[in-house]
Design a protein around this motif. Sequence first.
Motif, PDB file in Angstrom:
ATOM      1  N   MET A 170       4.426   0.384   1.343  1.00 30.69           N
ATOM      2  CA  MET A 170       3.996  -0.155   2.629  1.00 30.69           C
ATOM      3  C   MET A 170       4.800   0.454   3.768  1.00 30.69           C
ATOM      4  SD  MET A 170       3.908  -4.116   3.977  1.00 30.69           S
ATOM      5  CE  MET A 170       5.688  -4.266   3.805  1.00 30.69           C
ATOM      6  N   LEU A 171       6.106   0.606   3.576  1.00 27.45           N
ATOM      7  CA  LEU A 171       6.940   1.238   4.595  1.00 27.45           C
ATOM      8  C   LEU A 171       6.530   2.683   4.819  1.00 27.45           C
ATOM      9  CD1 LEU A 171      10.445  -0.216   3.627  1.00 27.45           C
ATOM     10  CD2 LEU A 171       8.931  -0.931   5.486  1.00 27.45           C
ATOM     11  N   LEU A 172       6.131   3.358   3.753  1.00 24.56           N
ATOM     12  CA  LEU A 172       5.619   4.721   3.893  1.00 24.56           C
ATOM     13  C   LEU A 172       4.328   4.717   4.716  1.00 24.56           C
ATOM     14  CD1 LEU A 172       5.582   7.746   3.231  1.00 24.56           C
ATOM     15  CD2 LEU A 172       4.443   7.185   1.059  1.00 24.56           C
ATOM     16  N   GLY A 173       3.477   3.721   4.469  1.00 30.09           N
ATOM     17  CA  GLY A 173       2.239   3.611   5.230  1.00 30.09           C
ATOM     18  C   GLY A 173       2.490   3.372   6.707  1.00 30.09           C
ATOM     19  N   PHE A 174       3.553   2.638   7.026  1.00 32.62           N
ATOM     20  CA  PHE A 174       3.897   2.360   8.416  1.00 32.62           C
ATOM     21  C   PHE A 174       4.680   3.494   9.071  1.00 32.62           C
ATOM     22  CE2 PHE A 174       3.386  -2.337   7.696  1.00 32.62           C
ATOM     23  CZ  PHE A 174       2.424  -2.515   8.687  1.00 32.62           C
ATOM     24  N   SER A 175       5.089   4.467   8.303  1.00 33.81           N
ATOM     25  CA  SER A 175       5.918   5.542   8.841  1.00 33.81           C
ATOM     26  C   SER A 175       5.109   6.456   9.745  1.00 33.81           C
ATOM     27  CB  SER A 175       6.535   6.349   7.690  1.00 33.81           C
ATOM     28  OG  SER A 175       5.561   7.175   7.070  1.00 33.81           O
ATOM     29  N   THR A 176       5.796   7.421  10.349  1.00 36.30           N
ATOM     30  CA  THR A 176       5.136   8.377  11.244  1.00 36.30           C
ATOM     31  C   THR A 176       4.480   9.513  10.470  1.00 36.30           C
ATOM     32  OG1 THR A 176       7.249   9.528  11.514  1.00 36.30           O
ATOM     33  CG2 THR A 176       6.668   7.873  13.174  1.00 36.30           C
ATOM     34  N   ILE A 177       4.545   9.473   9.153  1.00 40.81           N
ATOM     35  CA  ILE A 177       3.907  10.485   8.323  1.00 40.81           C
ATOM     36  C   ILE A 177       2.410  10.192   8.244  1.00 40.81           C
ATOM     37  CG2 ILE A 177       3.808  11.546   6.025  1.00 40.81           C
ATOM     38  CD1 ILE A 177       6.710  10.656   5.614  1.00 40.81           C
ATOM     39  N   ASP A 178       1.594  11.136   8.684  1.00 44.44           N
ATOM     40  CA  ASP A 178       0.145  10.945   8.643  1.00 44.44           C
ATOM     41  C   ASP A 178      -0.402  11.398   7.294  1.00 44.44           C
ATOM     42  OD1 ASP A 178       0.073   9.957  11.193  1.00 44.44           O
ATOM     43  OD2 ASP A 178      -0.370  11.896  12.125  1.00 44.44           O
ATOM     44  N   LEU A 179      -0.733  10.435   6.461  1.00 47.62           N
ATOM     45  CA  LEU A 179      -1.280  10.736   5.144  1.00 47.62           C
ATOM     46  C   LEU A 179      -2.802  10.876   5.243  1.00 47.62           C
ATOM     47  CD1 LEU A 179       0.824   8.192   3.064  1.00 47.62           C
ATOM     48  CD2 LEU A 179       1.245  10.638   3.341  1.00 47.62           C
ATOM     49  N   PRO A 180      -3.394  11.704   4.406  1.00 45.57           N
ATOM     50  CA  PRO A 180      -4.848  11.913   4.484  1.00 45.57           C
ATOM     51  C   PRO A 180      -5.641  10.775   3.851  1.00 45.57           C
ATOM     52  CG  PRO A 180      -3.956  13.183   2.670  1.00 45.57           C
ATOM     53  CD  PRO A 180      -2.770  12.562   3.376  1.00 45.57           C
ATOM     54  N   ARG A 181      -6.923  10.759   4.107  1.00 44.13           N
ATOM     55  CA  ARG A 181      -7.894   9.896   3.421  1.00 44.13           C
ATOM     56  C   ARG A 181      -7.543   8.417   3.472  1.00 44.13           C
ATOM     57  NH1 ARG A 181      -8.837  15.074   3.905  1.00 44.13           N
ATOM     58  NH2 ARG A 181     -10.558  15.825   2.635  1.00 44.13           N
ATOM     59  N   MET A 182      -7.181   7.906   4.616  1.00 41.94           N
ATOM     60  CA  MET A 182      -6.917   6.479   4.813  1.00 41.94           C
ATOM     61  C   MET A 182      -5.733   5.962   4.009  1.00 41.94           C
ATOM     62  SD  MET A 182      -9.058   5.453   7.029  1.00 41.94           S
ATOM     63  CE  MET A 182     -10.517   6.145   7.823  1.00 41.94           C
ATOM     64  N   LEU A 183      -4.893   6.847   3.508  1.00 37.70           N
ATOM     65  CA  LEU A 183      -3.799   6.407   2.648  1.00 37.70           C
ATOM     66  C   LEU A 183      -2.779   5.562   3.393  1.00 37.70           C
ATOM     67  CD1 LEU A 183      -3.155   9.448   0.266  1.00 37.70           C
ATOM     68  CD2 LEU A 183      -3.669   7.087  -0.396  1.00 37.70           C
ATOM     69  N   ASN A 184      -2.560   5.821   4.690  1.00 39.28           N
ATOM     70  CA  ASN A 184      -1.624   4.978   5.432  1.00 39.28           C
ATOM     71  C   ASN A 184      -2.090   3.528   5.438  1.00 39.28           C
ATOM     72  OD1 ASN A 184      -1.191   7.849   6.875  1.00 39.28           O
ATOM     73  ND2 ASN A 184       0.654   6.607   7.124  1.00 39.28           N
ATOM     74  N   ARG A 185      -3.358   3.336   5.700  1.00 37.74           N
ATOM     75  CA  ARG A 185      -3.904   1.982   5.693  1.00 37.74           C
ATOM     76  C   ARG A 185      -3.887   1.389   4.289  1.00 37.74           C
ATOM     77  NH1 ARG A 185      -9.150   2.142   9.773  1.00 37.74           N
ATOM     78  NH2 ARG A 185      -8.208   3.394  11.414  1.00 37.74           N
ATOM     79  N   ALA A 186      -4.241   2.202   3.303  1.00 34.88           N
ATOM     80  CA  ALA A 186      -4.302   1.717   1.922  1.00 34.88           C
ATOM     81  C   ALA A 186      -2.928   1.265   1.444  1.00 34.88           C
ATOM     82  CB  ALA A 186      -4.846   2.820   1.011  1.00 34.88           C
ATOM     83  N   LEU A 187      -1.878   2.016   1.797  1.00 33.25           N
ATOM     84  CA  LEU A 187      -0.526   1.667   1.351  1.00 33.25           C
ATOM     85  C   LEU A 187      -0.040   0.385   2.013  1.00 33.25           C
ATOM     86  CD1 LEU A 187       1.244   5.157   1.254  1.00 33.25           C
ATOM     87  CD2 LEU A 187       0.197   3.876  -0.629  1.00 33.25           C
ATOM     88  N   VAL A 188      -0.461   0.163   3.256  1.00 33.96           N
ATOM     89  CA  VAL A 188      -0.104  -1.084   3.929  1.00 33.96           C
ATOM     90  C   VAL A 188      -0.833  -2.268   3.287  1.00 33.96           C
ATOM     91  CG1 VAL A 188      -0.255  -2.353   6.115  1.00 33.96           C
ATOM     92  CG2 VAL A 188       0.460   0.047   6.109  1.00 33.96           C
ATOM     93  N   LEU A 189      -2.118  -2.097   3.021  1.00 31.15           N
ATOM     94  CA  LEU A 189      -2.912  -3.178   2.431  1.00 31.15           C
ATOM     95  C   LEU A 189      -2.536  -3.455   0.986  1.00 31.15           C
ATOM     96  CD1 LEU A 189      -6.397  -2.253   3.929  1.00 31.15           C
ATOM     97  CD2 LEU A 189      -4.958  -4.202   4.556  1.00 31.15           C
ATOM     98  N   LEU A 190      -1.927  -2.487   0.327  1.00 30.58           N
ATOM     99  CA  LEU A 190      -1.512  -2.649  -1.065  1.00 30.58           C
ATOM    100  C   LEU A 190      -0.584  -3.845  -1.235  1.00 30.58           C
ATOM    101  CD1 LEU A 190      -1.429  -1.378  -3.979  1.00 30.58           C
ATOM    102  CD2 LEU A 190       0.602  -0.128  -3.201  1.00 30.58           C
ATOM    103  N   PHE A 191       0.303  -4.052  -0.251  1.00 33.81           N
ATOM    104  CA  PHE A 191       1.251  -5.161  -0.333  1.00 33.81           C
ATOM    105  C   PHE A 191       0.526  -6.496  -0.387  1.00 33.81           C
ATOM    106  CE2 PHE A 191       3.502  -8.523   1.957  1.00 33.81           C
ATOM    107  CZ  PHE A 191       4.633  -8.659   1.164  1.00 33.81           C
TER     108      PHE A 191
END
Length: 261
Positions: A170-191
């Motif tokens: 989740m912290l990775l999802g909130f980071s300034t790293i732009d992950l492809p394919r909605m992964l930033n949102r997915a990692l946040v919602l995973l929690f």
Amino acid sequence: MIKERNSQLDIAKGLGMTIVVLFHAQILSGVWTQFHMPLFAFLSGLLYREKYNTELNQVWNHTKKKIKGCYVPFLTYNFVFLLLHNLLYKIHIYGELSNQKYYNGKDFVHQIIAIATMGGGESLPGPMWYLIAMLEFTILYACIRFGISKYVIDENKANIYVMIVCVCLMLLGFSTIDLPRMLNRALVLLFWYHLGYMTHTYLEPQKGNIENKKETVITAALSIGILIIGIRGGRLATIFVDYPSSRMCRNYSNVGYGTAC
């Protein structure tokens, strides 16, 4: 035999969908923009079961089910609207003001590749981004649980390790790293997906898991901690509204309000 539906889940999902509609109609704002997506992930987590990750073939079956339920609808609706794109442009549903243009052959090929690889889509079915995020966090969660369960026999300890992994992602999802394919949102919602499953595991009334007080306290304490971080972060634009710009300094408010649901 018809399986009885859970009316409480239906009501919660109905309220969530109502909030989404009112938010996009610009009737609701503020806190309402920050918890409705975590709510859906939490409710989905309530329906997760350990049988989905006990064996590798079950993980694969779970993956196929999610592909059918998430990827196929995303693909279908986006391709339908892709075929209608130029017509919608001609009748002024699309226009220059919405950063749309009349597609040529090259544009169609580009969009087909983008849709098939979950890297983009048409404007009108744009809200279906959640299907891609859901596909990612549900499959990822089953894989995480499968991997940890192979090395940690005790289920309660495994749940804590899964919680730690989900928080780190989740912290990775909130980071300034732009992950492809909605992964930033997915990692946040995973929690919240995991939090929903923990609620089912430890807090469901008929289970009477009095012996699991330790794990329940750990889960609750972690959630309250994230809630405090969210309150201190203030009500600012979230990853679900302003994706993908400047997450770390602006998006912890979403963590807090999401956990509060």
